[in-house]
Design a protein around this motif. Sequence first.
Motif, mmCIF file in Angstrom:
data_model
loop_
_atom_site.group_PDB
_atom_site.id
_atom_site.type_symbol
_atom_site.label_atom_id
_atom_site.label_comp_id
_atom_site.label_asym_id
_atom_site.label_seq_id
_atom_site.Cartn_x
_atom_site.Cartn_y
_atom_site.Cartn_z
ATOM 1 N N PRO A 32 11.837 -4.171 -25.809
ATOM 2 C CA PRO A 32 10.955 -5.123 -25.146
ATOM 3 C C PRO A 32 9.947 -4.389 -24.263
ATOM 4 C CG PRO A 32 13.099 -5.090 -24.080
ATOM 5 C CD PRO A 32 13.198 -4.217 -25.311
ATOM 6 N N ALA A 33 8.741 -4.896 -24.224
ATOM 7 C CA ALA A 33 7.721 -4.309 -23.364
ATOM 8 C C ALA A 33 8.095 -4.588 -21.910
ATOM 9 C CB ALA A 33 6.360 -4.895 -23.685
ATOM 10 N N ALA A 34 7.912 -3.619 -21.061
ATOM 11 C CA ALA A 34 8.250 -3.779 -19.646
ATOM 12 C C ALA A 34 7.048 -4.363 -18.907
ATOM 13 C CB ALA A 34 8.634 -2.435 -19.054
ATOM 14 N N PHE A 35 7.312 -5.417 -18.158
ATOM 15 C CA PHE A 35 6.260 -6.084 -17.408
ATOM 16 C C PHE A 35 6.632 -6.150 -15.935
ATOM 17 C CE2 PHE A 35 5.711 -7.809 -21.678
ATOM 18 C CZ PHE A 35 4.343 -7.643 -21.857
ATOM 19 N N ALA A 36 5.630 -6.299 -15.103
ATOM 20 C CA ALA A 36 5.822 -6.513 -13.671
ATOM 21 C C ALA A 36 5.187 -7.853 -13.325
ATOM 22 C CB ALA A 36 5.168 -5.396 -12.872
ATOM 23 N N ASP A 37 5.914 -8.663 -12.579
ATOM 24 C CA ASP A 37 5.401 -9.962 -12.143
ATOM 25 C C ASP A 37 4.819 -9.822 -10.748
ATOM 26 O OD1 ASP A 37 6.037 -11.688 -14.368
ATOM 27 O OD2 ASP A 37 8.138 -11.298 -13.888
ATOM 28 N N LEU A 38 3.659 -10.426 -10.552
ATOM 29 C CA LEU A 38 2.919 -10.293 -9.305
ATOM 30 C C LEU A 38 2.444 -11.653 -8.818
ATOM 31 C CD1 LEU A 38 0.686 -7.423 -10.697
ATOM 32 C CD2 LEU A 38 2.570 -7.107 -9.111
ATOM 33 N N LEU A 39 2.203 -11.756 -7.523
ATOM 34 C CA LEU A 39 1.542 -12.922 -6.950
ATOM 35 C C LEU A 39 0.124 -12.510 -6.604
ATOM 36 C CD1 LEU A 39 4.086 -14.549 -4.464
ATOM 37 C CD2 LEU A 39 3.592 -15.175 -6.819
ATOM 38 N N ALA A 40 -0.829 -13.265 -7.115
ATOM 39 C CA ALA A 40 -2.238 -13.037 -6.787
ATOM 40 C C ALA A 40 -2.557 -13.879 -5.559
ATOM 41 C CB ALA A 40 -3.119 -13.434 -7.966
ATOM 42 N N ASP A 46 -10.467 -11.504 0.473
ATOM 43 C CA ASP A 46 -10.416 -10.527 -0.620
ATOM 44 C C ASP A 46 -9.176 -10.738 -1.480
ATOM 45 O OD1 ASP A 46 -12.750 -9.276 0.245
ATOM 46 O OD2 ASP A 46 -11.662 -7.844 1.501
ATOM 47 N N PRO A 47 -9.304 -10.504 -2.797
ATOM 48 C CA PRO A 47 -8.139 -10.653 -3.681
ATOM 49 C C PRO A 47 -7.167 -9.484 -3.502
ATOM 50 C CG PRO A 47 -10.031 -9.878 -4.928
ATOM 51 C CD PRO A 47 -10.516 -10.133 -3.525
ATOM 52 N N HIS A 48 -5.879 -9.796 -3.540
ATOM 53 C CA HIS A 48 -4.815 -8.797 -3.450
ATOM 54 C C HIS A 48 -3.664 -9.221 -4.352
ATOM 55 C CE1 HIS A 48 -6.938 -7.768 0.280
ATOM 56 N NE2 HIS A 48 -6.305 -6.607 0.234
ATOM 57 N N LEU A 49 -2.681 -8.329 -4.478
ATOM 58 C CA LEU A 49 -1.460 -8.605 -5.237
ATOM 59 C C LEU A 49 -0.243 -8.251 -4.415
ATOM 60 C CD1 LEU A 49 -2.466 -7.027 -8.675
ATOM 61 C CD2 LEU A 49 -2.203 -9.461 -8.184
ATOM 62 N N LEU A 50 0.813 -9.032 -4.591
ATOM 63 C CA LEU A 50 2.132 -8.740 -4.050
ATOM 64 C C LEU A 50 3.098 -8.671 -5.223
ATOM 65 C CD1 LEU A 50 2.309 -11.347 -1.133
ATOM 66 C CD2 LEU A 50 1.895 -8.891 -0.915
ATOM 67 N N ARG A 51 4.034 -7.725 -5.175
ATOM 68 C CA ARG A 51 5.041 -7.660 -6.237
ATOM 69 C C ARG A 51 6.076 -8.756 -6.013
ATOM 70 N NH1 ARG A 51 6.950 -1.604 -6.554
ATOM 71 N NH2 ARG A 51 6.662 -1.779 -4.321
ATOM 72 N N LEU A 52 6.308 -9.547 -7.039
ATOM 73 C CA LEU A 52 7.259 -10.646 -6.956
ATOM 74 C C LEU A 52 8.664 -10.138 -6.645
ATOM 75 C CD1 LEU A 52 7.225 -13.701 -7.190
ATOM 76 C CD2 LEU A 52 7.714 -13.465 -9.616
ATOM 77 N N GLY A 123 -2.139 -17.512 -7.772
ATOM 78 C CA GLY A 123 -1.298 -17.724 -8.940
ATOM 79 C C GLY A 123 -0.402 -16.538 -9.256
ATOM 80 N N HIS A 124 0.250 -16.666 -10.398
ATOM 81 C CA HIS A 124 1.169 -15.649 -10.906
ATOM 82 C C HIS A 124 0.422 -14.781 -11.900
ATOM 83 C CE1 HIS A 124 4.031 -14.344 -14.087
ATOM 84 N NE2 HIS A 124 4.722 -13.954 -13.037
ATOM 85 N N ALA A 125 0.736 -13.501 -11.912
ATOM 86 C CA ALA A 125 0.151 -12.583 -12.892
ATOM 87 C C ALA A 125 1.259 -11.693 -13.428
ATOM 88 C CB ALA A 125 -0.934 -11.740 -12.237
ATOM 89 N N ARG A 126 1.134 -11.329 -14.687
ATOM 90 C CA ARG A 126 2.093 -10.413 -15.307
ATOM 91 C C ARG A 126 1.284 -9.271 -15.926
ATOM 92 N NH1 ARG A 126 6.729 -12.837 -18.794
ATOM 93 N NH2 ARG A 126 7.697 -12.799 -16.750
ATOM 94 N N VAL A 127 1.651 -8.055 -15.552
ATOM 95 C CA VAL A 127 0.960 -6.878 -16.083
ATOM 96 C C VAL A 127 1.992 -5.899 -16.618
ATOM 97 C CG1 VAL A 127 -0.999 -7.114 -14.491
ATOM 98 C CG2 VAL A 127 0.919 -5.659 -13.863
ATOM 99 N N ALA A 128 1.539 -4.986 -17.436
ATOM 100 C CA ALA A 128 2.418 -3.943 -17.950
ATOM 101 C C ALA A 128 2.934 -3.115 -16.777
ATOM 102 C CB ALA A 128 1.666 -3.062 -18.940
ATOM 103 N N ALA A 129 4.218 -2.819 -16.791
ATOM 104 C CA ALA A 129 4.845 -2.085 -15.684
ATOM 105 C C ALA A 129 4.199 -0.719 -15.484
ATOM 106 C CB ALA A 129 6.342 -1.947 -15.923
#
Length: 181
Positions: A32-40, A46-52, A123-129
């Motif tokens: 399975p591809a490894a993903f990281a879930d984030l909160l935008a 300014d836009p930022h991300l937090l790791r879920l 919102g929620h974002a999912r990116v490749a780990a």
Amino acid sequence: MSAAVPDARVDTAARLRQAFDRSFADAQAAPPAAFADLLAIQVGGDPHLLRLSEINSLHADHAVVAVPSDDPRFLGIGGFRNVLAPIFDLRLLLGYPAGPRPRWLVLAHGPAPVGLAFDRFDGHARVAADLLAAALAEQKTAEAVRGAVSIGGVARPVIQLSAVFDLISRQTLPAPPAKER
């Protein structure tokens, strides 16, 4: 000749069944591809991300009881399922100017529960780990902010909550007394 037609159908059905079964086996064998879930989120506009993975819960319009303090970053105390946590303005912690009271907050994992208030939840974002790992390995752009991940064409810096906790403890807690000799 009539006996050959059913045999051809049976062979075709058997091949199709094997191909069908093999497609499920092949799909399970692929890693399975490894993903990281984030909160935008938005901090100071300014836009930022937090790791879920660093967050216990997300809240909008949560009650915060003001407590007298000389620290303008400290907004007060919030109650979360029988747990009291100090709430800090993430905007001020990251060096942005003061603004209206933030509407959103997260209760973050840490050495102790800490609430971090911010302006807007996008919102929620999912990116490749590996993409997130590369961003976190980049040079710091601010004490608690690391490289950026592009989501929807917008570069969003990643807020490192462990660095935010360090910042809070260094600047909020009194220094230990010097040892006497």
